[in-house]
Structure formats: structure tokens, C-alpha cells
Design an enzyme around this catalytic site. Structure first.
Site, short mmCIF file in Angstrom:
data_model
loop_
_atom_site.label_atom_id
_atom_site.label_comp_id
_atom_site.label_asym_id
_atom_site.label_seq_id
_atom_site.Cartn_x
_atom_site.Cartn_y
_atom_site.Cartn_z
N TYR A 146 82.68 -4.96 58.67
CA TYR A 146 82.21 -4.58 57.33
C TYR A 146 80.89 -5.27 57.02
CZ TYR A 146 82.55 -3.88 52.21
OH TYR A 146 82.33 -3.54 50.88
N PHE A 192 97.74 -8.59 42.31
CA PHE A 192 98.35 -9.45 41.28
C PHE A 192 98.92 -8.62 40.13
CE2 PHE A 192 95.80 -13.66 42.17
CZ PHE A 192 96.35 -13.69 43.43
N GLN A 278 83.58 -19.36 48.03
CA GLN A 278 83.08 -19.16 46.66
C GLN A 278 82.11 -18.00 46.63
OE1 GLN A 278 81.24 -22.82 45.42
NE2 GLN A 278 79.73 -22.79 47.04
P1 NAD Z 1 87.22 2.95 48.01
O1 NAD Z 1 87.91 2.66 49.30
O2 NAD Z 1 88.04 3.26 46.83
O3 NAD Z 1 86.16 4.12 48.21
C1 NAD Z 1 85.53 4.42 49.41
C2 NAD Z 1 85.55 5.93 49.59
O4 NAD Z 1 84.84 6.28 50.79
C3 NAD Z 1 86.96 6.49 49.74
O5 NAD Z 1 87.13 7.60 48.90
C4 NAD Z 1 87.04 6.88 51.22
O6 NAD Z 1 87.94 7.93 51.48
C5 NAD Z 1 85.60 7.25 51.50
N1 NAD Z 1 85.22 7.17 52.92
C6 NAD Z 1 85.45 6.15 53.78
N2 NAD Z 1 84.92 6.44 54.98
C7 NAD Z 1 84.34 7.66 54.88
C8 NAD Z 1 83.63 8.50 55.78
N3 NAD Z 1 83.41 8.12 57.05
N4 NAD Z 1 83.18 9.69 55.34
C9 NAD Z 1 83.40 10.09 54.06
N5 NAD Z 1 84.07 9.35 53.16
C10 NAD Z 1 84.53 8.14 53.56
O7 NAD Z 1 86.27 1.69 47.71
P2 NAD Z 1 85.34 1.36 46.47
O8 NAD Z 1 85.76 0.07 45.93
O9 NAD Z 1 85.22 2.52 45.57
O10 NAD Z 1 83.94 1.11 47.22
C11 NAD Z 1 82.89 2.05 47.21
C12 NAD Z 1 81.67 1.45 47.89
O11 NAD Z 1 81.24 0.29 47.19
C13 NAD Z 1 81.92 1.04 49.33
O12 NAD Z 1 80.79 1.37 50.12
C14 NAD Z 1 82.06 -0.46 49.26
O13 NAD Z 1 81.65 -1.09 50.44
C15 NAD Z 1 81.14 -0.79 48.09
N6 NAD Z 1 81.56 -2.05 47.42
C16 NAD Z 1 82.63 -2.08 46.59
C17 NAD Z 1 82.99 -3.28 45.98
C18 NAD Z 1 84.16 -3.37 45.05
O14 NAD Z 1 84.48 -4.46 44.60
N7 NAD Z 1 84.82 -2.31 44.67
C19 NAD Z 1 82.25 -4.44 46.24
C20 NAD Z 1 81.18 -4.37 47.12
C21 NAD Z 1 80.82 -3.16 47.70
N1 UDP Z 2 93.72 -12.89 47.60
C1 UDP Z 2 94.87 -13.55 47.24
N2 UDP Z 2 96.02 -12.83 47.14
C2 UDP Z 2 96.08 -11.50 47.35
C3 UDP Z 2 94.90 -10.82 47.71
C4 UDP Z 2 93.73 -11.56 47.84
O1 UDP Z 2 94.86 -14.77 47.00
O2 UDP Z 2 97.17 -10.92 47.22
C5 UDP Z 2 92.45 -13.66 47.69
C6 UDP Z 2 91.66 -13.46 48.97
O3 UDP Z 2 92.10 -14.34 49.98
C7 UDP Z 2 90.25 -13.75 48.52
C8 UDP Z 2 90.23 -13.27 47.06
O4 UDP Z 2 91.60 -13.22 46.66
O5 UDP Z 2 90.00 -15.13 48.53
C9 UDP Z 2 89.58 -11.91 46.87
O6 UDP Z 2 90.16 -11.02 47.79
P1 UDP Z 2 89.84 -9.47 47.83
O7 UDP Z 2 90.54 -8.91 49.02
O8 UDP Z 2 90.10 -8.86 46.52
O9 UDP Z 2 88.26 -9.39 48.01
P2 UDP Z 2 87.19 -10.15 48.93
O10 UDP Z 2 87.87 -11.19 49.78
O11 UDP Z 2 86.58 -9.07 49.75
O12 UDP Z 2 86.27 -10.76 47.95
#
Ligand code: NAD
Ligand code: UDP
Ligand code: UDP
Length: 316
Positions: A146, A192, A278
Site C-alpha cells: 500500500y 470499536f 504516531q
Molecule cells: P474503500 O475500500 O471504501 O474504497 C475503495 C474503493 O475502490 C472500493 O469501492 C473498491 O471496490 C474500489 N477498488 C479497489 N480496487 C479497485 C480496482 N482495481 N478497480 C476499481 N475499483 C477498485 O476505501 P476508502 O476509505 O473509501 O478509500 C478511498 C481512497 O482514499 C483509497 O485510495 C485510499 O487509499 C484513500 N485513503 C483513504 C483514507 C481513509 O481514512 N478512508 C486515508 C488515506 C487514503
Molecule cells: N487498531 C486497534 N484495534 C482495532 C483496529 C485497529 O487498536 O480493532 C489500531 C491499529 O493498530 C492502529 C490504529 O488503531 O494503530 C489505526 O488503525 P486503522 O487500521 O484504522 O488505520 P491505520 O493503521 O491505517 O492508520
């Protein structure tokens, strides 16, 4: 005036479905492209009657020929459980997907937005993270598919700009939560909330002293639209988007327990490999450029998210 046509990849996912909704409200033609790897038809069902909303099942690892004015590239599994399920596919989606969407933008002249991530900073040695920090990523660990995939996508965006003059907007998103997060994606907020609602143990990984900064989805979508629509072509980012209020995971667990009024107990599990200790965005650039900052405090956003999951679990 002709309606602007906007392609949203990953449009049936958590963030994508909120963005589809927002752009339809703004009077755009919206084309939602998704392969339903983690997205759900249920997330977009309520938009299907809108004549300006179109859906295409397609994997962005393969070429796509459509005519659009703007592209938001969100397709990619986003939670550690989902992106580690098929890591090679995750990298392909980030890299081949970016190449195809950039090729599409090059041919059509469309402006293109990339949903990058705070994971490009890895387990950051600088706190809070500013855009000029180059990051601290383990290139061969379980999160690398990722992190490195998204880093390579950023490289491609900037090379297509330098080489072909594309209009790019690269946003680095920090942890975002809200209605339509997938129940099973293992992210901390959904885990959670669902555990508390079901009266199950709340699973804190490690000691719970690691921190994250949680942004409510509506705040983030507002920033996407401002970045895309209100910044000049010379402004490419990368730009951090997120909420700088930082909490430990234990604090989050206690807040959720309090809001749900749940009898669940907190239990401690092993910390996953390479889990960042963090994370907190420095959002000075977004504040200055977009005149934007998050408005929804954690408790308020959690109340809305809890209401969504309560309803979802009733109908599940
Ligand atoms: P999500 O998993 O809900 O959405 C991702 C979507 O992409 C899904 O609908 C999935 O089916 C689709 N997808 C995956 N692979 C695909 C492919 N090869 N072709 C077409 N569609 C595909 O996740 P989200 O939280 O909505 O995240 C959306 C974007 O934002 C992602 O690129 C993610 O990396 C980025 N992002 C999200 C967060 C967050 O906290 N939600 C944080 C950082 C980055
Ligand atoms: N985490 C946790 N319990 C859970 C799921 C996640 O303590 O049931 C922790 C995880 O280890 C991380 C933080 O919560 O430190 C955020 O995790 P998440 O998967 O939401 O996002 P990311 O690690 O990508 O920031
Ligand atoms: N591409 C696409 N849709 C388009 C134009 C291109 O999916 O409308 C894909 C195409 O398959 C190509 C990739 O985008 O592999 C990169 O396009 P580019 O023009 O940069 O490269 P080239 O076609 O020269 O390989």
C-alpha cells in the site's frame, strides 16, 4: 452550459460514495467506476435514480476509454486487512491504475485528483507530518504494498505533469471515518463502534498509546472539492488533508464506550507489524490554500457514525 463530467474511481467505496453524492449535488454528471473489491452497491443505491449518475463495473488495472472533464482517482483498498488480503493486486491497483487514469487524463485533457495517503510517511520520524517530509517506510514489510504503491503513484502523477503537462492534484489523506465505512474492514473506528454496539470486547492493539488523528468524512470531501475546483493549475500539492486533533487509540476506545453507553470491556491484542506509533497532519498548507479546516469534532462525528452502524446492524 454543458454539465461537467466527472469520473470517480472507487466510487462505490466509503469516501467515493460520499464524493459521488456531493458532485451530483453540485450539478455534475458523475461516472462511478468500481470493481466492488471492497465497495458496495448499497453505498450508491440511493443515487441510481438520478439521471446524471452512471455506474460502470471495471477494474482500473485495465485501460478505460471514456470522455470526462475531471477524474478523482480513489480506487484502492484502504484498510490494512483489505490491502494485505491480495498485496500484489493492491500494488497493481495503485500503479497500473494510476498509469491508466493518467493516460486517460492525458488523452482527454481532464484534470486529475489522486487520493494519496499519510502512509507515504510510513512510521514517521517527524511529528506532526508536513508535506516536505519524505517519510520512513519499510519497503518490504506487510504494509509496503500500500505505502510503496501509493508512493509510486505520486511519482507517476508528478512525472506525467513534468513530461506531459497534466493538471494534477495530489492529496495525502489522513485517517477518515464516518457512515458507510465497511463493517468488516478492520479499521479502528468501525471495529470499536461495532464491538461496542454488539457488547463484544473492544480490541486495542498494543498498549493503545499509538496515536491517530481522525477526520469526519464530510470535512474531507469539502476539502477534495475545494482542492479540485478552487486552486490554480500550477497548484499540484502534495497536500495533507485530515484533522489535526490527535488521540491515542485507548482514548478513542474510551470515547466510543462512553458514547454507546456500552458494557464492552477493553482487551489488549498484539500490535500489528510496522504499525505507525504516531500520526498527525500539519494542515497549514490546506488552511492557507483552501481556506479550510475540519469543523466536526471527534465526539460529534462518532455520534453520527454510531447512528449509522446502529441502523446498519438492525437491517443486516
Ligand atoms: P474503500 O475500500 O471504501 O474504497 C475503495 C474503493 O475502490 C472500493 O469501492 C473498491 O471496490 C474500489 N477498488 C479497489 N480496487 C479497485 C480496482 N482495481 N478497480 C476499481 N475499483 C477498485 O476505501 P476508502 O476509505 O473509501 O478509500 C478511498 C481512497 O482514499 C483509497 O485510495 C485510499 O487509499 C484513500 N485513503 C483513504 C483514507 C481513509 O481514512 N478512508 C486515508 C488515506 C487514503
Ligand atoms: N487498531 C486497534 N484495534 C482495532 C483496529 C485497529 O487498536 O480493532 C489500531 C491499529 O493498530 C492502529 C490504529 O488503531 O494503530 C489505526 O488503525 P486503522 O487500521 O484504522 O488505520 P491505520 O493503521 O491505517 O492508520
Ligand atoms: N489509457 C486509458 N485510457 C485512455 C488513454 C490511455 O486507459 O483514454 C491507458 C493506456 O492503456 C496506456 C496508459 O493509459 O497503457 C498510459 O497511457 P499513455 O498515453 O501515457 O501511454 P502509452 O499509451 O504511450 O503507453
Amino acid at each position: 452550459m454543458k454539465k461537467k463530467s466527472v469520473l470517480i474511481t472507487g466510487g462505490s467505496g466509503f469516501l467515493g460514495s460520499h464524493l459521488c453524492e456531493r458532485l451530483l449535488d453540485m450539478g455534475r454528471n458523475v461516472l462511478c467506476v468500481d470493481n466492488y473489491f471492497t465497495g458496495k452497491k448499497g453505498n450508491i443505491l440511493h443515487m441510481m435514480d438520478n439521471p446524471y449518475f452512471e455506474v460502470l463495473r471495471h477494474d482500473i488495472c485495465f485501460p478505460l476509454y471514456v470522455e470526462v472533464d475531471e477524474i478523482y482517482n480513489l480506487a484502492c483498498p484502504a484498510s490494512p486487512i483489505h490491502y494485505q488480503y491480495d498485496p500484489v493486486q493492491t500494488t497493481k491497483t495503485s500503479v497500473h491504475g494510476a498509469i491508466n487514469m493518467l493516460g486517460l487524463a492525458k488523452r482527454t485533457g481532464a484534470k486529475i485528483f489522486q487520493a494519496s495517503t499519510s502512509e507515504v510517511y510510513g512510521n514517521p520520524a517527524v511529528h506532526p507530518q508536513t508535506e516536505c517530509y519524505w517519510g520512513h517506510v519499510n519497503p518490504i514489510g506487510p504494509r509496503a504494498c500500500y505505502d510503496e504503491g501509493k508512493r509510486c503513484a505520486e511519482t507517476l502523477f508528478f512525472d506525467y505533469r513534468r513530461q506531459h503537462g497534466l493538471r494534477i492534484k495530489v492529496a495525502r489523506l489522513f485517517n477518515t471515518y464516518g457512515p458507510r465505512m465497511a463493517l468488516d474492514d478492520g479499521r479502528v473506528v468501525s471495529n470499536f463502534v461495532v464491538q461496542a454496539l454488539r457488547g463484544e470486547d473492544i480490541t486495542v492493539y498494543g498498549k493503545g498509546d499509538q496515536t491517530r488523528s481522525f477526520c469526519y468524512v464530510d470535512d474531507l470531501i469539502e476539502a477534495f472539492v475545494r482542492f479540485m475546483e478552487q486552486t490554480p493549475d500550477e497548484f499540484t500539492g502534495p497536500m495533507n488533508l485530515g484533522n489535526p486533533s490527535e488521540f491515542t487509540i485507548l482514548e478513542l476506545a474510551e470515547t466510543v464506550l462512553d458514547l454507546v453507553n456500552s458494557k464492552s470491556r477493553i482487551v489488549f491484542h498484539d500490535l500489528p507489524v510496522d504499525d505507525p506509533t504516531q500520526r498527525k497532519p500539519d494542515i497549514s498548507l490546506a488552511k492557507k490554500t483552501l481556506d479550510w479546516e475540519p469543523k466536526v469534532p471527534l465526539r460529534e462525528g462518532l455520534i453520527k457514525t454510531i447512528a449509522y452502524f446502529e441502523d446498519f446492524l438492525k437491517n443486516d
